[in-house]
Design a protein around this motif. Sequence first.
Motif, PDB file in Angstrom:
ATOM      1  N   ARG A 273       9.323   4.293  -3.272  1.00  0.00           N
ATOM      2  CA  ARG A 273       8.507   5.298  -3.962  1.00  0.00           C
ATOM      3  C   ARG A 273       8.473   5.033  -5.462  1.00  0.00           C
ATOM      4  NH1 ARG A 273       9.858  10.694  -5.342  1.00  0.00           N
ATOM      5  NH2 ARG A 273      11.635   9.711  -6.397  1.00  0.00           N
ATOM      6  N   ALA A 276       6.238   2.166  -6.212  1.00  0.00           N
ATOM      7  CA  ALA A 276       4.831   2.575  -6.152  1.00  0.00           C
ATOM      8  C   ALA A 276       4.436   3.337  -7.418  1.00  0.00           C
ATOM      9  CB  ALA A 276       4.586   3.435  -4.912  1.00  0.00           C
ATOM     10  N   HIS A 279       3.952   1.004 -10.308  1.00  0.00           N
ATOM     11  CA  HIS A 279       2.652   0.313 -10.223  1.00  0.00           C
ATOM     12  C   HIS A 279       1.528   1.211 -10.732  1.00  0.00           C
ATOM     13  CE1 HIS A 279       3.778  -3.433  -8.365  1.00  0.00           C
ATOM     14  NE2 HIS A 279       4.375  -2.827  -7.342  1.00  0.00           N
ATOM     15  N   VAL A 357       0.919   9.864  -2.122  1.00  0.00           N
ATOM     16  CA  VAL A 357       1.503   8.767  -1.352  1.00  0.00           C
ATOM     17  C   VAL A 357       2.796   9.302  -0.759  1.00  0.00           C
ATOM     18  CG1 VAL A 357       2.551   6.472  -1.476  1.00  0.00           C
ATOM     19  CG2 VAL A 357       0.531   6.993  -2.855  1.00  0.00           C
ATOM     20  N   VAL A 368       3.998  -1.182   0.022  1.00  0.00           N
ATOM     21  CA  VAL A 368       3.871  -0.794  -1.382  1.00  0.00           C
ATOM     22  C   VAL A 368       3.066  -1.837  -2.154  1.00  0.00           C
ATOM     23  CG1 VAL A 368       5.153  -0.322  -3.511  1.00  0.00           C
ATOM     24  CG2 VAL A 368       5.999   0.547  -1.319  1.00  0.00           C
ATOM     25  N   PHE A 371      -0.499  -1.275  -1.339  1.00  0.00           N
ATOM     26  CA  PHE A 371      -0.985  -0.096  -2.059  1.00  0.00           C
ATOM     27  C   PHE A 371      -1.289  -0.448  -3.508  1.00  0.00           C
ATOM     28  CE2 PHE A 371       0.517   3.088  -5.158  1.00  0.00           C
ATOM     29  CZ  PHE A 371      -0.533   3.987  -5.060  1.00  0.00           C
ATOM     30  N   ALA A 372      -0.381  -1.174  -4.161  1.00  0.00           N
ATOM     31  CA  ALA A 372      -0.570  -1.526  -5.569  1.00  0.00           C
ATOM     32  C   ALA A 372      -1.815  -2.379  -5.755  1.00  0.00           C
ATOM     33  CB  ALA A 372       0.664  -2.252  -6.092  1.00  0.00           C
TER      34      ALA A 372
END
Length: 390
Positions: A273, A276, A279, A357, A368, A371-372
């Motif tokens: 987390r 994330a 980022h 998220v 992750v 996601f980034a």
Amino acid sequence: MAIGQRTYLDHNATSPVRPQVAETVLRVLQMPGNASSVHSEGRAARGEMEAARLSVAKLVGARPKNVIFTSGGTEAANLVLTPSFKRLGQAGPAKLFIGATEHPCILNGHRFSPEAVEIIPADERGILDLAWLKAHLKQTGDTRVLVSVQLANNETGVIQPLAEIASLVHEHGGLVHTDAVQAAGRVPVDIVTLGVDALTLSAHKLGGPKGAGALVLASDQYEIGDKLIRGGGQEKNYRAGTENVAAIAGFGTAAELALEGLEQEAARVQLLRDEAEAHVRRIAPDALVVGAGAERLPNTLAFAIPGLKAETALIAFDLAGIALSSGSACSSGKVKRSHVLDAMGVEPALAEGVLRVSLGWSTTKECVIRFAEACERVVGTLYKRKASAA
């Protein structure tokens, strides 16, 4: 979890069913007996239910006899939030105090008259105003109060100082319920340590099946006079109807798995987390992380990037193969203004762009990274469109 080319980061809405849970559900689904029957098949079904009851009780430090199975967290909350919920030998509550950031199943699902309900305000971090609570409890005098406060918020992950709240309420002779749906299995939850009178749970937030939940009482010294579902004597007369044994058994397996290595899993997920979040801050230095000044669930990141609308961003992330949320899944399909963010005083323009998220047991570092990468593309694309339009 990556499904094909997709990455699922919406565990607060529902956590994918764990493989062991699916095995339990399938096995029990094929058992023929009704848990209320006295023959061997019925006793076998009853045994599955009682094993699950023990596992759910262990998850929250309760006694199995005080676990009441329901169809989910919403039904459990609706069952207990009534003026007829009381300690044995005492009068029931005449007033209900609800946190401003509560889940809709609390705000809309209680069974008190509107004039008997008051809303506890929250600060900019999402923490409830204890000074307000203390003052209003004092004003109630001898009137008994039921207070319902979410342990951890589903949209922001913000954790409330529940033990302190419970102590304050009990000093005034009141009762405390907590919606522990998001917290259980993600942080340690102990009904005795928290000091609450009742808490509610939902299996599908733990990687269990949808359609199973529980109301857990602190002891057997409580009663609920006005039941929601009346009929047979199932669940000690608290909840009539033939039990969904397969879903309940799956709930038990999910509770066992969630409790195993809880601290290690929380630490693992928090690292992801935080990565994330880093980022997001790198990609958009002016991003708002909601609840950043408060203790939060280790798996939850709610953020807004100025200029981005949640509805547009969600579609863009979805097309990029990333499943996110703009808040509660109970209003999915309708990206609307969040009462949680309003209660926290988030500017309307930013509130309209908050994305969530939420990570879980199936989330990996690769998730992750994906996601980034998607976030960088989405932000770049949407900002370019905005600049072109200008």
